[in-house]
Motif scaffolding. Structure first.
Motif, short mmCIF file in Angstrom:
data_model
loop_
_atom_site.label_atom_id
_atom_site.label_comp_id
_atom_site.label_asym_id
_atom_site.label_seq_id
_atom_site.Cartn_x
_atom_site.Cartn_y
_atom_site.Cartn_z
N GLY A 67 39.68 45.88 30.79
CA GLY A 67 38.72 45.13 31.60
C GLY A 67 38.15 45.97 32.68
N LEU A 68 36.98 46.62 32.59
CA LEU A 68 36.30 47.38 33.69
C LEU A 68 34.76 46.80 33.75
CD1 LEU A 68 37.87 51.02 33.26
CD2 LEU A 68 38.57 49.47 35.22
N ASP A 69 34.29 46.61 35.02
CA ASP A 69 33.01 46.19 35.27
C ASP A 69 32.43 47.54 35.57
OD1 ASP A 69 30.61 45.40 36.71
OD2 ASP A 69 31.30 43.27 35.93
N LYS A 70 31.53 48.16 34.97
CA LYS A 70 30.91 49.52 35.21
C LYS A 70 29.94 49.25 36.35
CE LYS A 70 31.44 51.52 31.06
NZ LYS A 70 30.85 52.18 29.67
N PHE A 71 29.30 48.16 36.51
CA PHE A 71 28.38 47.93 37.42
C PHE A 71 28.82 47.79 38.87
CE2 PHE A 71 26.34 44.88 40.47
CZ PHE A 71 25.08 45.21 40.34
N ILE A 118 29.99 49.18 44.10
CA ILE A 118 31.18 48.69 45.13
C ILE A 118 31.97 50.15 45.30
CG2 ILE A 118 33.29 47.50 45.65
CD1 ILE A 118 32.29 44.97 44.51
N GLY A 119 32.37 50.68 44.23
CA GLY A 119 33.12 52.05 44.30
C GLY A 119 32.37 53.01 45.12
N ASN A 146 33.24 35.54 40.55
CA ASN A 146 33.84 34.78 39.21
C ASN A 146 34.29 35.50 38.05
OD1 ASN A 146 33.92 32.18 40.55
ND2 ASN A 146 31.70 32.05 40.38
N LEU A 147 34.75 36.77 38.35
CA LEU A 147 35.12 37.74 37.13
C LEU A 147 36.54 37.06 36.73
CD1 LEU A 147 34.79 41.07 39.08
CD2 LEU A 147 33.20 40.23 37.37
N GLU A 148 36.42 37.42 35.14
CA GLU A 148 37.64 37.24 34.52
C GLU A 148 38.94 38.03 35.13
OE1 GLU A 148 40.97 37.37 31.88
OE2 GLU A 148 39.52 39.21 32.19
N ILE A 198 39.38 41.57 34.27
CA ILE A 198 38.37 42.48 34.59
C ILE A 198 38.42 42.82 36.14
CG2 ILE A 198 35.75 42.66 34.77
CD1 ILE A 198 35.56 41.21 32.19
N PHE A 199 38.83 41.80 36.77
CA PHE A 199 38.82 41.69 38.21
C PHE A 199 40.04 42.64 38.76
CE2 PHE A 199 40.72 40.45 42.26
CZ PHE A 199 39.64 39.96 42.88
N ILE A 200 41.20 42.74 38.13
CA ILE A 200 42.06 43.51 38.61
C ILE A 200 41.96 44.93 38.10
CG2 ILE A 200 44.71 43.93 38.43
CD1 ILE A 200 44.95 41.02 38.06
N ALA A 201 41.55 45.20 36.97
CA ALA A 201 41.19 46.62 36.11
C ALA A 201 40.37 47.36 37.18
CB ALA A 201 40.93 46.60 34.91
N THR A 202 38.95 46.51 37.38
CA THR A 202 38.04 46.99 38.24
C THR A 202 38.39 47.47 39.58
OG1 THR A 202 36.37 46.01 36.93
CG2 THR A 202 35.60 47.07 38.99
N SER A 203 39.16 46.34 40.27
CA SER A 203 39.59 46.50 41.91
C SER A 203 40.54 47.65 41.76
CB SER A 203 40.16 45.27 42.28
OG SER A 203 40.60 45.37 43.44
N ALA A 204 41.55 47.80 41.08
CA ALA A 204 42.39 49.10 40.76
C ALA A 204 41.91 50.21 40.68
CB ALA A 204 43.41 48.73 39.74
#
Length: 245
Positions: A66-70, A75-76, A157-159, A162-168
């Motif tokens: 799970g990764l949110d490229k947007f 944010i990144g 409201n991310l799944e 996806i939340f954790i993978a993107t944040s990490a």
């Protein structure tokens, strides 16, 4: 010279990693306050950056689907830029004042989202960039920005995977950048390098345990748990500044 390793500190670091994984915003929001009881503030910044590198590699591997490229982009990128700014300024400015602001900010926003459960921040570029700037600067200046990023991403409201993978992934970019800045600032204390191997293992083990616990938490409760933990972090931050400094 013999250097003793504080076992209680390492156990608290493990607890911080487990809770940080469950909450989705990383361990630094607990690790930094804990570390301040054992080391000077600048040394804690250095230890936190190195500790996070290992824990975020673990999260990226365990939640890699799970990764949110947007959000990685909007944010990144601002986070990486402003973590460098915050890291440089941390050498010249007393962080206690911003710790107070950070604590109040976390308490106010998390309480707002807990009370107004149906409130949703639109996942647009502006909100993402603002969250990235605030979390990156806070990470560089105070050692912890994951809670601010967690607030931003929780509102989207991310799944949870996806939340954790993107944040990490974003956190890894932040930690890599600030480790360089902290090293140049002299925050990587040679006397504390003995903790690095232990913290690396704790990052791996804590992430794994947190993932297993997270698998048993329903999606509808995930956001509430994250916000409640952030509220607690804000309260601890405020209490620490006024009573333990």
């Amino acid at each position: 010279m013999k250097i003793d390793v504080n076992i209680v500190f390492l156990l608290l670091a493990l607890l911080a990693e487990i809770i940080g994984t469950i909450g989705g915003f990383g361990s630094s929001v607990f690790f930094v306050p804990i570390g301040n009881f054992y080391f000077d503030f600048h040394s804690v910044l250095g230890l936190t950056a190195v500790f996070h590198l290992s824990s975020n590699i673990s999260k990226i591997f365990l939640f890699r689907k799970g990764l949110d490229k947007f959000l990685i982009l909007y944010i990144g990128v601002p986070s990486v830029i402003f973590v460098v700014v915050g890291g440089i300024l941390s050498k010249y400015i007393n962080p206690l004042h911003l710790e107070i602001v950070l604590g109040i900010f976390l308490v106010a926003l998390s309480a707002l989202f807990l009370i107004k459960k149906n409130m949703v921040i639109e996942p647009n570029k502006q909100n993402s960039v603002i969250g990235g700037i605030l979390s990156g600067f806070s990470a560089g200046f105070l050692g912890t920005g994951g809670a601010i990023r967690g607030l931003t991403m929780a509102a989207f409201n991310l799944e949870k995977s996806i939340f954790i993978a993107t944040s990490a992934f974003i956190d890894f970019l932040i930690d890599f950048s600030r480790t360089i800045v902290y090293y140049q600032n002299g925050y990587i204390n040679p006397d504390h390098l003995i903790y690095i191997p232990f913290l690396f293992v704790i990052g791996l083990v804590g992430t794994y345990i947190g993932k297993k616990i997270l698998e048993k938490i329903p999606q509808d409760k995930f956001k509430t748990i994250s916000l409640a933990l952030i509220l607690l972090i804000g309260i601890i931050t405020i209490v620490k500044v006024f009573f333990w400094n």
